[in-house]
Design a protein around this motif. Structure first.
Motif, short mmCIF file in Angstrom:
data_model
loop_
_atom_site.label_atom_id
_atom_site.label_comp_id
_atom_site.label_asym_id
_atom_site.label_seq_id
_atom_site.Cartn_x
_atom_site.Cartn_y
_atom_site.Cartn_z
N TYR A 78 1.43 -9.44 17.29
CA TYR A 78 1.95 -8.53 18.31
C TYR A 78 0.85 -8.12 19.29
O TYR A 78 0.43 -6.96 19.32
CB TYR A 78 2.59 -7.31 17.65
CG TYR A 78 3.78 -7.63 16.79
CD1 TYR A 78 5.08 -7.50 17.28
CD2 TYR A 78 3.62 -8.10 15.48
CE1 TYR A 78 6.18 -7.82 16.49
CE2 TYR A 78 4.72 -8.42 14.69
CZ TYR A 78 6.00 -8.28 15.21
OH TYR A 78 7.09 -8.60 14.43
N PHE A 119 6.97 -4.31 12.49
CA PHE A 119 6.36 -5.59 12.84
C PHE A 119 6.64 -6.64 11.77
O PHE A 119 5.73 -7.09 11.05
CB PHE A 119 4.85 -5.41 13.02
CG PHE A 119 4.47 -4.34 14.01
CD1 PHE A 119 4.75 -4.50 15.35
CD2 PHE A 119 3.82 -3.18 13.59
CE1 PHE A 119 4.40 -3.51 16.28
CE2 PHE A 119 3.46 -2.19 14.50
CZ PHE A 119 3.75 -2.36 15.85
N GLN A 173 9.47 -11.64 18.34
CA GLN A 173 8.53 -10.54 18.52
C GLN A 173 9.07 -9.53 19.51
O GLN A 173 9.02 -8.32 19.28
CB GLN A 173 7.19 -11.07 19.00
CG GLN A 173 6.20 -9.97 19.34
CD GLN A 173 4.97 -10.53 20.02
OE1 GLN A 173 4.60 -11.67 19.81
NE2 GLN A 173 4.33 -9.72 20.84
N ASN A 206 9.54 -5.54 18.96
CA ASN A 206 8.34 -4.93 19.52
C ASN A 206 8.54 -3.49 19.94
O ASN A 206 7.59 -2.73 20.06
CB ASN A 206 7.91 -5.74 20.75
CG ASN A 206 6.45 -6.10 20.68
OD1 ASN A 206 5.79 -5.81 19.69
ND2 ASN A 206 5.95 -6.74 21.72
N ASP A 209 3.41 -5.90 27.90
CA ASP A 209 3.29 -6.76 26.72
C ASP A 209 3.84 -8.15 26.99
O ASP A 209 3.38 -9.14 26.40
CB ASP A 209 4.03 -6.14 25.53
CG ASP A 209 3.27 -4.97 24.94
OD1 ASP A 209 2.05 -4.87 25.18
OD2 ASP A 209 3.89 -4.15 24.23
#
Length: 486
Positions: free
Chosen positions: A205, A230, A444, A448, A465
């Protein structure tokens, strides 16, 4: 620096086979050591390579005498088991001398000095990223005490090195370095390293908040992960090693690492070795800097401390960042114009990606990280003629559960010194991770967010991100470069 008499034997357990007194010979020539460093894609420990370095005697007490009265900045963090990483933006800082640090660390009381507000039982202190050229500005003769030329880099010494001094529990959050590979010499105390290969990037991540040039942080506390938030981290392959005094750890390019001091005092010296790939990486970093600064300053122009790492002291204006990007691109072209190793046809393509087809975003998103193809080739070579043995020990995959109580230096199975086993098992593991990585970015993104899935609010950090994900900035950099070669 007065370093005392040179050691002729190394009695550190598991540091490698030592010869008789006065007969100790280094196991690798500088040329061979550099060959290993430039080709190896697996972290490894060099043993018996620094037994005659004057810097072997640079313990904290000795350094406090050399740097007597010099104020050094210490990062103060909490000794806890929180699932949130302790980024540098959340830490407090103390200006103190090494002598004051040793007094606080030794008597374990707050006292009346600069550490008076920090209970030793609850806090750790870390003098990290201390560049020799700044720390020893009036004592440049000490540069000669660090001899990286033994590893095949003539003229490289303390001038290109960084010093790290910490107390028990001091650590660096999990991150990867955008530039170069890393050589780390452990001088005093032990440090526990948790490393993850580049192809595990989607499972770590990655984030660029806090922003620091050349450092991609992980949102995860790898020693106490929040697997509900996560879940992809379960797929990451941890490699764990304890680095002892007298040993040198080689960290290949783009390997993630979390580093923690596990003794009352630790001293380390490192040097980042420049690589060919750094020229494009600097373009990627310039793109990242421009995007992060533009969006974060637009969000809150008066609160850069919340997202800009304390190590970043340069201006963050759009004009400055635009100039920085243009300089990075120009420097890359200047390098390739004068380089005999790379022709202009290679511009716009990653050095490791030799396929001839045109740029395909989908394909690039599935490619692991740089060195992916070289990794397989390197593994085959290791099976044929492995460099590993008692003086070069590979850091092997460890069990899933981190622990600071295990014995021995290497958290791996009993086959750590078996080069053939290393090559085959690593190749198989790499293929497994690559297969799992294909949809990891999409998965992800789904996990996230810091808010409940039913909520739709997207923050600036959420957007960043995605925009400055290392794989995305690599593609943007390639597009920029290609546009100037057509």
């Amino acid at each position: 620096m007065a370093a005392g008499p040179r050691t002729t034997t190394d009695t550190t357990p598991a540091a490698g086979a030592a010869g008789e007194e006065g007969e100790h010979v280094k196991p690798f020539t500088p040329e061979k050591a550099k060959e290993i460093i430039m080709s190896l894609q697996q972290p490894a420990i060099f043993c018996n390579m620094v037994f005659d370095w004057p810097a072997r005697h640079w313990n904290a007490k000795h350094l406090s005498e050399v740097l007597r009265g010099k104020q050094i900045r210490f990062r103060m963090g909490m000794k806890n088991t929180n699932t949130v990483p302790q980024f540098e933006t959340t830490c407090s800082y103390v200006e103190a001398t090494l002598e004051e640090f040793l007094n606080w660390n030794g008597d374990q009381s707050r006292g009346s000095g600069p550490f008076r507000n920090y209970d030793h039982s609850q806090f750790w202190a870390y003098a990290d990223y201390k560049y020799f050229v700044s720390l020893f500005e009036n004592k440049t003769d000490v540069f000669r005490d660090v001899i990286w030329s033994d590893f095949g880099f003539p003229g490289r010494n303390g001038r290109e090195s960084t010093l790290w001094i910490g107390s028990l529990g001091a650590h660096t959050p999990c991150h990867l370095d955008s530039y170069g590979c890393n050589l780390v010499f452990q001088v005093q105390g032990r440090k526990r390293w948790h490393l993850f290969p580049p192809e595990d990037t989607p499972f770590l991540y990655p984030t660029r908040i806090p922003y620091e040039e050349s450092s991609v942080f992980s949102k995860i506390s790898v020693v106490n992960p929040d697997l509900k938030r996560f879940p992809q981290f379960r797929k990451a392959q941890r490699h764990t090693v304890t680095l002892n005094p007298g040993q040198v750890l080689f960290v290949p390019r783009h390997w993630w690492h979390y580093v923690e001091s596990i003794d009352p005092i630790t001293v380390s010296i490192n040097s980042w070795i420049e690589l060919e790939e750094d020229h494009q990486a600097r373009v990627e970093e310039a793109i990242t800097r421009m995007l992060v600064c533009a969006l974060k300053t637009a969000e809150d122009p008066d609160n850069t401390k919340a997202w800009l790492n304390p190590t970043e002291i340069e201006e963050t204006s759009h004009e400055i960042n635009c100039h920085y990007l243009n300089e990075a691109v120009s420097a890359l072209f200047d390098h390739y114009r004068t380089s005999k190793k790379v022709d202009m046809e290679a511009l716009g393509r990653n050095g490791e990606h030799t396929k001839k087809e045109g740029l395909n975003v989908h394909n690039h998103m599935e490619v692991e990280q740089p060195h992916s193809q070289n990794l397989t080739t390197g593994t085959v070579k290791q099976e044929a003629a492995s460099p590993f043995g008692p003086d070069l020990v590979p850091v092997m995959p460890s069990s899933e559960e981190p622990s600071s109580e295990r014995g021995g230096i290497f958290e791996s199975d009993g086959n750590a010194l078996d080069g053939e086993h290393f090559g085959k098992s690593h190749c198989t593991e790499r293929q497994r991770v690559m297969y799992k990585s294909k949809n990891a970015i999409v998965e992800q993104i789904a996990s996230n967010s810091t808010v409940a899935p039913s909520q739709t609010f997207i923050s600036t950090d959420d957007l960043l991100d995605c925009l400055v994900n290392p794989q995305v900035t690599r593609i943007v950099a390639q597009l920029l470069i290609q546009g100037r070669t057509l």
